[in-house]
Design a protein around this motif. Structure first.
Motif, PDB file in Angstrom:
ATOM      1  N   LYS A 185      45.788  36.091  45.108  1.00  0.00           N
ATOM      2  CA  LYS A 185      45.104  36.748  43.853  1.00  0.00           C
ATOM      3  C   LYS A 185      44.355  38.042  44.146  1.00  0.00           C
ATOM      4  CE  LYS A 185      44.075  32.147  41.778  1.00  0.00           C
ATOM      5  NZ  LYS A 185      44.889  31.506  42.624  1.00  0.00           N
ATOM      6  N   GLU A 189      40.964  39.175  40.045  1.00  0.00           N
ATOM      7  CA  GLU A 189      41.390  37.963  39.300  1.00  0.00           C
ATOM      8  C   GLU A 189      40.381  36.811  39.948  1.00  0.00           C
ATOM      9  OE1 GLU A 189      46.073  37.949  38.674  1.00  0.00           O
ATOM     10  OE2 GLU A 189      45.292  37.766  40.858  1.00  0.00           O
ATOM     11  N   ASP A 192      37.052  37.352  38.082  1.00  0.00           N
ATOM     12  CA  ASP A 192      37.005  36.980  36.674  1.00  0.00           C
ATOM     13  C   ASP A 192      37.140  35.538  36.649  1.00  0.00           C
ATOM     14  OD1 ASP A 192      37.128  39.311  35.714  1.00  0.00           O
ATOM     15  OD2 ASP A 192      39.331  39.503  35.427  1.00  0.00           O
ATOM     16  N   LYS A 193      37.872  34.630  37.647  1.00  0.00           N
ATOM     17  CA  LYS A 193      37.878  33.264  37.732  1.00  0.00           C
ATOM     18  C   LYS A 193      36.382  32.509  37.988  1.00  0.00           C
ATOM     19  CE  LYS A 193      39.986  29.591  39.936  1.00  0.00           C
ATOM     20  NZ  LYS A 193      40.723  29.050  41.304  1.00  0.00           N
ATOM     21  N   HIS A 194      35.763  33.154  38.811  1.00  0.00           N
ATOM     22  CA  HIS A 194      34.305  32.555  39.262  1.00  0.00           C
ATOM     23  C   HIS A 194      33.424  33.082  38.340  1.00  0.00           C
ATOM     24  CE1 HIS A 194      36.836  31.640  42.826  1.00  0.00           C
ATOM     25  NE2 HIS A 194      35.601  30.772  43.093  1.00  0.00           N
ATOM     26  N   ASP A 196      33.869  33.306  34.974  1.00  0.00           N
ATOM     27  CA  ASP A 196      33.940  32.206  33.990  1.00  0.00           C
ATOM     28  C   ASP A 196      33.541  30.987  34.061  1.00  0.00           C
ATOM     29  OD1 ASP A 196      35.500  34.268  32.604  1.00  0.00           O
ATOM     30  OD2 ASP A 196      37.585  33.366  33.106  1.00  0.00           O
TER      31      ASP A 196
END
Length: 196
Positions: A185, A189, A192-194, A196
């Motif tokens: 990743k 990415e 952004d994942k963490h 959210d």
């Protein structure tokens, strides 16, 4: 007697191609994989890509980790630790990503502890955990000692134990020789994942 000899020769002829193929496969698998003194590795659990130095002077591999804290789980010794994404901003895919507040957290069983002798400093005891990672397109598992490598150029170091277990030959004159890449990743990415 003649019938037995003919049967033996026929059986030998039938087995020869298979034997030759097996010998060729054994020779192929004994050829070491050639890698540079620096390669990309990807932590399997997160998809985080890190630069790793392959170091024949170190026996045990090492991974950058902060806030390393031991705890007990099911009567076993475990350790929690963190990897801040901001420590990897030297990667090309970090552009525009807000990494300052993103910290990856891990909890793993302790395999053992090691005592590290340091030049000009007191010895240090480190926790060692077993982790899966990908290098040159192949997943491996090895033991990593956990320490703050924030002041080093490379957040991961792969030692002799990994190299000998996985038949790796290091070319100390070159870097990034791996012919295959590992899926990973981007830092954006992961951020952004963490978030959210």
């Amino acid at each position: 007697m003649l019938a037995k000899s003919v049967t033996f020769i026929a059986a030998a002829l039938l087995l020869s191609p298979a034997t030759l193929l097996a010998d060729a496969h054994n020779e192929e698998s004994s050829v070491p994989e050639r890698l540079g003194f620096v390669e990309w590795v990807v932590l399997e659990e997160t998809g985080l890509r890190l630069k790793a130095r392959l170091d024949t002077g170190a026996k045990t591999s090492s991974l950058h980790a902060i806030n390393v804290e031991p705890f007990e789980k099911d009567n076993e010794e475990w350790v929690s630790f963190q990897l801040p994404l901001a420590d990897h901003q030297d990667q090309e895919d970090a552009d525009g990503a807000n990494l300052e507040e993103v910290i990856l957290e891990f909890s793993l069983p302790v395999e053992r502890t090691v005592k590290i002798k340091r030049k000009g400093a007191p010895s240090q005891r480190r926790y060692v955990v077993n982790m899966e990672f990908c290098i040159a397109g192949t997943t491996h598992s090895t033991e990593f000692s956990l320490t703050d490598r924030g002041k080093f150029s490379y957040p991961a170091l792969l030692g002799r134990r990994f190299m000998s277990d996985d038949n790796i030959l290091i070319d100390s004159s070159d870097a990034f020789l791996a012919e295959k890449e590992c899926e990973h990743k981007t830092l954006a990415e992961l951020a952004d994942k963490h978030v959210d």
